[in-house]
Design an enzyme around this catalytic site. Structure first.
Site, PDB file in Angstrom:
ATOM      1  N   CYS A 394       0.830  -1.207   0.000  1.00  0.00           N
ATOM      2  CA  CYS A 394       0.000   0.000   0.000  1.00  0.00           C
ATOM      3  C   CYS A 394       0.872   1.269   0.000  1.00  0.00           C
ATOM      4  O   CYS A 394       1.423   1.620  -1.025  1.00  0.00           O
ATOM      5  CB  CYS A 394      -1.001  -0.039   1.152  1.00  0.00           C
ATOM      6  SG  CYS A 394      -2.472   0.915   0.763  1.00  0.00           S
ATOM      7  N   HIS A 525      -3.724  -5.060   0.242  1.00  0.00           N
ATOM      8  CA  HIS A 525      -3.173  -5.645   1.473  1.00  0.00           C
ATOM      9  C   HIS A 525      -3.243  -7.166   1.406  1.00  0.00           C
ATOM     10  O   HIS A 525      -4.202  -7.766   1.891  1.00  0.00           O
ATOM     11  CB  HIS A 525      -3.947  -5.129   2.691  1.00  0.00           C
ATOM     12  CG  HIS A 525      -3.691  -3.690   2.983  1.00  0.00           C
ATOM     13  ND1 HIS A 525      -2.692  -3.271   3.831  1.00  0.00           N
ATOM     14  CD2 HIS A 525      -4.284  -2.573   2.511  1.00  0.00           C
ATOM     15  CE1 HIS A 525      -2.683  -1.957   3.875  1.00  0.00           C
ATOM     16  NE2 HIS A 525      -3.637  -1.501   3.085  1.00  0.00           N
ATOM     17  N   GLU A 527      -1.801  -9.277   3.095  1.00  0.00           N
ATOM     18  CA  GLU A 527      -1.716  -9.927   4.416  1.00  0.00           C
ATOM     19  C   GLU A 527      -3.080 -10.387   4.931  1.00  0.00           C
ATOM     20  O   GLU A 527      -3.166 -11.317   5.726  1.00  0.00           O
ATOM     21  CB  GLU A 527      -1.039  -9.001   5.439  1.00  0.00           C
ATOM     22  CG  GLU A 527      -1.805  -7.743   5.846  1.00  0.00           C
ATOM     23  CD  GLU A 527      -1.533  -6.533   4.946  1.00  0.00           C
ATOM     24  OE1 GLU A 527      -1.153  -6.723   3.774  1.00  0.00           O
ATOM     25  OE2 GLU A 527      -1.733  -5.393   5.414  1.00  0.00           O
TER      26      GLU A 527
HETATM   27  N1  GLN Z   1      -1.999   6.626   2.818  1.00  0.00           N
HETATM   28  C1  GLN Z   1      -2.131   5.890   1.611  1.00  0.00           C
HETATM   29  C2  GLN Z   1      -3.507   6.043   0.986  1.00  0.00           C
HETATM   30  O1  GLN Z   1      -4.423   6.427   1.631  1.00  0.00           O
HETATM   31  C3  GLN Z   1      -1.813   4.443   1.831  1.00  0.00           C
HETATM   32  C4  GLN Z   1      -2.823   3.741   2.662  1.00  0.00           C
HETATM   33  C5  GLN Z   1      -2.315   2.450   3.246  1.00  0.00           C
HETATM   34  O2  GLN Z   1      -1.118   2.195   3.261  1.00  0.00           O
HETATM   35  N2  GLN Z   1      -3.204   1.633   3.765  1.00  0.00           N
HETATM   36  O3  GLN Z   1      -3.687   5.749  -0.162  1.00  0.00           O
END
Ligand code: GLN
Length: 551
Positions: A394, A525, A527
């Site tokens: 992310c 994600h 995970e």
């Molecule tokens: N801050 C980034 C976004 O909002 C990444 C979010 C995250 O890592 N879950 O896109």
């Protein structure tokens, strides 16, 4: 109420943090292994509607369901133990309960009645528990009530459970998760706190059927009998739950004390199977022990920012990532050793970065905001240039794109709109539908959340790892790779190996294996979908590459 359905409530006594979530998951596991379909439900007594608006240092990781609901990390434990995808109904907070009662009142749903905690809040709780049972098609619900007996906040939930027991006396069971301390000076296991906790539970009109007694050591017969006499619970219904090395051993341990049989006897379940089938599970546990006892270690540096806040436990904020790394390491047959590095320490770059050379792999997890960002960019540059396997998740992908734009494509001030709206090259930009939400301070449950499909490009590391073209992964973000820069960003070695099916949203980046042993990052994600019996392919590739290049 659902017919022929059984309910097991798990409540905590004495203190929190002794593994109520793991116990709930393990009860589910042993019933599942006896041929039942189980429906775990987590109740969180806080007033937040969901876990999405809380800082991970407050509450730990927000676990994202397929639907996109952001919930407690215990939901992740349930999914991992049971190998199932949970749904919105399986998570209940005081915030949700009160919000729906108040909304209904505003819509005249109570037809002019005075709306009160009892009966209306209680009814709403029972309704929600029933809805979870109805939607799931399961035989048994296992409902974990968060917090500890005596907490002001969870009284309404215990009250709802009490009434459910009155309505269905043969179908409801109470399990109390307790703790027996062994004070250093005394060297003796003390049962008094457990006795007191049970008296307190009794004062709410609830008598536990089973006590799971956590302690450093196994409970002896004498202790079991003492608890039995003072708490009116049969001695063989007091389950010994000593500290053990791996949480994944807990179901097997519970069965040693016959917990599965006891539960089924108490519930008078007709379709009970006498034996348990924990074969695959035991295979996984022994694989993990072999890896942990072996000589091959793989040292992974996790570089993040939610690390340095007092007593806060790291494993809570990153639990799904930690577990995903473990599952893949066991699969590869290596012992994972994780090192937590605060990104701030690398903000200035320079000699400090050399420290990174001793790690076999580097992972940058998701995150938000400005703190430690330059540090993370320096770490990514180091990993890319020194050819240390890198896995970005992310924010860890968005920053890898920024680093690549700055260092390789020479866009000096490339940035994300999250940090600098006025940067000349906002290679990471806010998603169009997010702008309005942020303007209106509409923060709760408004990110791009939950499962979305992606397609993978032929001949890439990602495609090979998954072994298929179409995948589905869970998301949680507001920003994305700016579509206007995609062409420029892919003019060199960097490949967008995964995109949304219409090709518009960039989901995975990677560098080819001929120039880097493993440099791959994802917008989603992974995970959240890693399971003990089904390790995530990308984590496995990362661990393989890290083990291969071992220092
Ligand atoms: N801050 C980034 C976004 O909002 C990444 C979010 C995250 O890592 N879950 O896109």
């Amino acid at each position: 109420m659902k017919k022929n359905h059984k309910y097991i409530f798990v409540v905590g006594g004495v203190m929190s943090g002794v593994g109520k979530g793991i116990a709930t998951s393990s009860i589910g596991k042993i019933l599942q292994a006896r041929g039942f379909t189980v429906n775990p439900v987590k109740i969180d007594p806080y007033l937040n509607v969901d876990a999405g608006t809380m800082n991970p240092t407050e509450h730990g990781e927000a676990f994202v369901l397929e639907s996109g609901l952001e919930c407690d990390q215990d939901m992740g434990n349930y999914e991992r133990f049971l190998g199932v995808d949970l749904r919105d109904e399986d998570y209940i907070t005081s915030g949700m309960v009160y919000k729906s009662v108040i909304d209904r009142e505003r819509n005249l749903g109570y037809k002019g009645k005075c709306v009160e905690a009892i009966p209306h809040i209680r009814e709403e709780i029972i309704d929600r528990i029933d809805k979870a049972a109805q939607r799931n098609g399961s035989n048994v619900s296992i409902i974990e009530i968060g917090g500890t007996i005596g907490d002001y906040q969870n009284i309404m939930f215990i009250e709802a459970a009490r009434v459910l027991k009155m309505q269905k006396p043969n179908d409801v069971l109470f399990v109390m998760m307790s703790y027996l301390p062994i004070p250093n000076k005394l060297g003796e296991m003390k049962s008094k706190p457990t006795q007191n906790a049970i008296r307190l539970l009794n004062s709410y009109g609830v008598q536990p059927d089973i006590i799971i007694a956590r302690s450093e050591k196994p409970l002896d017969k004498k202790r079991k009998e003492k608890i039995a006499v003072s708490c009116s619970v049969r001695a063989d219904h007091v389950i010994s739950a000593p500290d053990i090395e791996s949480i994944y051993d807990v179901p097997v341990n519970f069965e040693k004390d016959n917990l599965g049989e006891i539960i089924l006897d108490l519930l008078g379940s007709k379709n009970k199977k006498k034996s348990t089938d924990l074969k695959d599970w035991k295979k996984f546990v022994s694989k993990s022990k072999k890896a942990l006892g072996g000589k091959k270690e793989v040292h992974i540096a996790v570089v993040g920012k939610y690390f340095d806040t007092g007593d806060f436990v790291l494993s809570d904020a990153y639990i799904s990532i930690i577990e995903a790394l473990k599952f893949s390491s066991y699969e590869v047959g290596v012992k994972p050793v994780l090192h937590w590095l605060s990104s701030k320490e690398f903000d200035k770059g320079g000699a400090k970065l050399k420290k990174l050379s001793k790690y076999d792999g580097i992972l940058i997890p998701g995150g938000f905001g400005e703190t430690g960002i330059e540090g993370k960019l320096n770490v990514i540059q180091y990993a890319r240039e020194k050819k240390i396997p890198y896995f970005g998740i992310c924010y860890g992908m968005q920053l890898a794109v920024i680093e690549y734009a700055r260092s390789v494509l020479k866009m000096k001030d490339a940035n994300t709109a999250e940090i600098n709206l006025n940067a000349k090259h906002t290679v990471i930009d806010i998603m169009p539908d997010q702008k309005e939400k942020l303007k209106n301070k509409d923060y709760g449950a408004t990110m791009r959340l939950g499962s979305y499909p992606a397609k993978l490009k032929k001949g890439t590391i990602a495609r090979k790892a998954y072994g298929e073209e179409k995948i589905s992964e869970r998301h949680r973000h507001r920003y994305e790779v700016n579509p206007e820069y995609v062409e420029q960003l892919s003019s060199g070695d960097l490949t967008f190996s995964g995109t949304s099916p219409n090709g518009k949203l960039m989901e995975i980046i990677e560098l080819p294996s001929k120039i880097h042993p493993f440099f791959l990052a994802v917008q989603f994600h992974p995970e959240f979908q890693a399971r003990p019996l089904a390790p995530h392919p990308l984590f496995t590739e990362f661990i393989k590459a890290s083990a291969k290049g071992k220092k």
